[in-house]
Design a protein around this motif. Structure first.
Motif, mmCIF file in Angstrom:
data_model
loop_
_atom_site.group_PDB
_atom_site.id
_atom_site.type_symbol
_atom_site.label_atom_id
_atom_site.label_comp_id
_atom_site.label_asym_id
_atom_site.label_seq_id
_atom_site.Cartn_x
_atom_site.Cartn_y
_atom_site.Cartn_z
ATOM 1 N N VAL A 52 0.839 -1.201 0.000
ATOM 2 C CA VAL A 52 0.000 0.000 0.000
ATOM 3 C C VAL A 52 0.873 1.250 0.000
ATOM 4 O O VAL A 52 0.615 2.213 -0.731
ATOM 5 N N ASN A 53 1.902 1.236 0.806
ATOM 6 C CA ASN A 53 2.799 2.383 0.903
ATOM 7 C C ASN A 53 3.459 2.686 -0.433
ATOM 8 O O ASN A 53 3.543 3.841 -0.857
ATOM 9 N N ARG A 54 3.924 1.642 -1.118
ATOM 10 C CA ARG A 54 4.618 1.835 -2.383
ATOM 11 C C ARG A 54 3.676 2.364 -3.473
ATOM 12 O O ARG A 54 4.016 3.288 -4.207
ATOM 13 N N VAL A 55 2.498 1.764 -3.583
ATOM 14 C CA VAL A 55 1.541 2.186 -4.613
ATOM 15 C C VAL A 55 1.120 3.633 -4.380
ATOM 16 O O VAL A 55 1.081 4.454 -5.312
ATOM 17 N N LEU A 56 0.805 3.953 -3.131
ATOM 18 C CA LEU A 56 0.392 5.315 -2.800
ATOM 19 C C LEU A 56 1.527 6.303 -3.067
ATOM 20 O O LEU A 56 1.300 7.399 -3.597
ATOM 21 N N GLY A 57 2.743 5.901 -2.725
ATOM 22 C CA GLY A 57 3.891 6.769 -2.955
ATOM 23 C C GLY A 57 4.117 7.049 -4.427
ATOM 24 O O GLY A 57 4.433 8.177 -4.822
ATOM 25 N N VAL A 58 3.956 6.034 -5.259
ATOM 26 C CA VAL A 58 4.132 6.208 -6.708
ATOM 27 C C VAL A 58 3.091 7.169 -7.269
ATOM 28 O O VAL A 58 3.395 8.047 -8.084
ATOM 29 N N ILE A 59 1.837 7.014 -6.837
ATOM 30 C CA ILE A 59 0.764 7.896 -7.324
ATOM 31 C C ILE A 59 1.029 9.345 -6.915
ATOM 32 O O ILE A 59 0.892 10.279 -7.728
ATOM 33 N N ILE A 60 1.416 9.537 -5.670
ATOM 34 C CA ILE A 60 1.697 10.891 -5.180
ATOM 35 C C ILE A 60 2.878 11.502 -5.916
ATOM 36 O O ILE A 60 2.842 12.672 -6.326
ATOM 37 N N ASN A 61 3.933 10.730 -6.106
ATOM 38 C CA ASN A 61 5.109 11.243 -6.810
ATOM 39 C C ASN A 61 4.788 11.584 -8.260
ATOM 40 O O ASN A 61 5.295 12.577 -8.800
ATOM 41 N N ALA A 62 3.956 10.764 -8.892
ATOM 42 C CA ALA A 62 3.588 11.025 -10.292
ATOM 43 C C ALA A 62 2.819 12.329 -10.418
ATOM 44 O O ALA A 62 3.040 13.116 -11.352
ATOM 45 N N THR A 63 1.922 12.584 -9.480
ATOM 46 C CA THR A 63 1.140 13.819 -9.521
ATOM 47 C C THR A 63 2.013 15.025 -9.220
ATOM 48 O O THR A 63 1.909 16.066 -9.875
ATOM 49 N N ARG A 64 2.899 14.883 -8.249
ATOM 50 C CA ARG A 64 3.780 15.991 -7.883
ATOM 51 C C ARG A 64 4.747 16.349 -8.994
ATOM 52 O O ARG A 64 5.135 17.515 -9.139
ATOM 53 N N SER A 65 5.166 15.364 -9.770
ATOM 54 C CA SER A 65 6.169 15.614 -10.805
ATOM 55 C C SER A 65 5.585 16.237 -12.065
ATOM 56 O O SER A 65 6.334 16.655 -12.958
ATOM 57 N N THR A 66 4.265 16.340 -12.145
ATOM 58 C CA THR A 66 3.620 16.938 -13.314
ATOM 59 C C THR A 66 3.606 18.461 -13.175
ATOM 60 O O THR A 66 3.048 18.982 -12.208
ATOM 61 N N PRO A 67 4.222 19.189 -14.102
ATOM 62 C CA PRO A 67 4.181 20.661 -14.035
ATOM 63 C C PRO A 67 2.748 21.165 -13.980
ATOM 64 O O PRO A 67 1.865 20.621 -14.649
ATOM 65 N N PHE A 68 2.521 22.210 -13.190
ATOM 66 C CA PHE A 68 1.155 22.660 -12.952
ATOM 67 C C PHE A 68 0.461 23.104 -14.230
ATOM 68 O O PHE A 68 -0.734 22.843 -14.419
ATOM 69 N N ILE A 69 1.175 23.760 -15.116
ATOM 70 C CA ILE A 69 0.555 24.236 -16.342
ATOM 71 C C ILE A 69 0.060 23.065 -17.193
ATOM 72 O O ILE A 69 -0.969 23.139 -17.856
ATOM 73 N N ILE A 70 0.800 21.938 -17.145
ATOM 74 C CA ILE A 70 0.378 20.733 -17.867
ATOM 75 C C ILE A 70 -0.787 20.068 -17.143
ATOM 76 O O ILE A 70 -1.727 19.572 -17.766
ATOM 77 N N LEU A 71 -0.722 20.065 -15.824
ATOM 78 C CA LEU A 71 -1.797 19.471 -15.028
ATOM 79 C C LEU A 71 -3.127 20.177 -15.293
ATOM 80 O O LEU A 71 -4.171 19.523 -15.419
ATOM 81 N N MET A 72 -3.084 21.509 -15.399
ATOM 82 C CA MET A 72 -4.317 22.255 -15.660
ATOM 83 C C MET A 72 -4.976 21.811 -16.964
ATOM 84 O O MET A 72 -6.195 21.651 -17.034
ATOM 85 N N VAL A 73 -4.142 21.628 -17.980
ATOM 86 C CA VAL A 73 -4.680 21.213 -19.276
ATOM 87 C C VAL A 73 -5.158 19.765 -19.227
ATOM 88 O O VAL A 73 -6.205 19.420 -19.781
ATOM 89 N N ALA A 74 -4.402 18.904 -18.535
ATOM 90 C CA ALA A 74 -4.722 17.474 -18.497
ATOM 91 C C ALA A 74 -6.047 17.192 -17.801
ATOM 92 O O ALA A 74 -6.753 16.238 -18.160
ATOM 93 N N VAL A 75 -6.382 18.009 -16.807
ATOM 94 C CA VAL A 75 -7.608 17.744 -16.031
ATOM 95 C C VAL A 75 -8.796 18.558 -16.525
ATOM 96 O O VAL A 75 -9.828 18.603 -15.844
ATOM 97 N N ILE A 76 -8.670 19.187 -17.676
ATOM 98 C CA ILE A 76 -9.805 19.968 -18.212
ATOM 99 C C ILE A 76 -11.080 19.141 -18.310
ATOM 100 O O ILE A 76 -12.165 19.623 -17.935
ATOM 101 N N PRO A 77 -11.044 17.883 -18.810
ATOM 102 C CA PRO A 77 -12.291 17.087 -18.830
ATOM 103 C C PRO A 77 -12.890 16.896 -17.437
ATOM 104 O O PRO A 77 -14.127 16.954 -17.273
ATOM 105 N N ILE A 78 -12.037 16.665 -16.451
ATOM 106 C CA ILE A 78 -12.520 16.514 -15.072
ATOM 107 C C ILE A 78 -13.117 17.826 -14.577
ATOM 108 O O ILE A 78 -14.174 17.850 -13.938
ATOM 109 N N THR A 79 -12.424 18.913 -14.873
ATOM 110 C CA THR A 79 -12.901 20.230 -14.453
ATOM 111 C C THR A 79 -14.268 20.533 -15.041
ATOM 112 O O THR A 79 -15.181 20.998 -14.344
ATOM 113 N N ARG A 80 -14.435 20.245 -16.324
ATOM 114 C CA ARG A 80 -15.727 20.503 -16.967
ATOM 115 C C ARG A 80 -16.839 19.642 -16.377
ATOM 116 O O ARG A 80 -17.979 20.099 -16.223
#
Length: 217
Positions: A52-80
């Protein structure tokens, strides 16, 4: 400064503060339990669960490593799907909250790891349950560090909210881009920068003061 510019900046400041406040609360509500889980499920933790620790850590690290400007564009479908639009202050809350959650989780994890291991062992020796150890030992002892983590997150979110202006996210960033950069209005650009600097300084000073008070207590 003209009255029109003052009104524009004041309303944009309120938008920025609302975006940062809401996204911080959402990030804290999700990031705090994630940080606790990372600590208690780690090797030697009170409820060790390495997969559980490893899987959760990987997910958190993947999200943190995404530049915010890219994250904003990537989550546009979710935002809408959540707010019905991909522009405006409400729409900016979605990527801001997503960005704040893993950021806070890691900072809170660090604060919890600094708690004296002897206190945890003493609580275990007295028969305290994992929930009691978390609520009565880990969180109270790590409170100054958690407040410092929230302060750092708030300052980071102010910068993120300014970037959100690049895609019509509202707030001071939107004013700086639309009225300052695109219209070549140096006065607006410099004023927005000055307001952001003062805002960051005030919030950082308030957070540092609270951390010192909690540390002394």
């Amino acid at each position: 400064m003209s009255a029109a510019l003052f009104d524009l900046l004041f309303n944009s400041l309120l938008e920025t503060l609302s975006m940062v406040a809401v996204s911080t609360l959402v990030g804290l509500a999700a990031g705090l339990p994630l940080g606790v889980i990372l600590v208690v499920t780690d090797r030697g933790g009170i409820v060790e669960n390495w997969p559980v620790n490893r899987v959760l850590g990987v997910i958190i690290n993947a999200t943190r490593s995404t530049p915010f400007i890219i994250l904003m564009v990537a989550v546009i479908p979710i935002t809408r799907s959540i707010v019905g639009t991909s522009i405006g202050t409400a729409a900016a809350l979605v990527p801001l909250s997503i960005a704040a959650t893993p950021f806070l989780a890691r900072l809170i994890e660090t604060a919890l790891r600094e708690v004296d291991r002897g206190l945890i062992e003493a609580a275990q020796a007295m028969g305290a349950s994992p929930v009691q150890i978390v609520t009565r030992v880990l969180l109270p002892e790590a409170l100054p560090g958690i407040v410092a983590a929230v302060t750092i997150t708030i300052v980071s979110l102010i910068g993120y909210s300014a970037m959100a202006g690049a895609i019509g996210g509202g707030g001071l960033g939107d004013v700086g881009i639309r009225y300052g950069y695109q219209r070549f209005n140096v006065e607006v650009m410099l004023t927005v920068i000055a307001v952001l600097i003062v805002l960051v300084q005030c919030l950082q000073s308030a957070g540092d003061f609270l951390v010192r008070r909690l540390s002394k207590r």
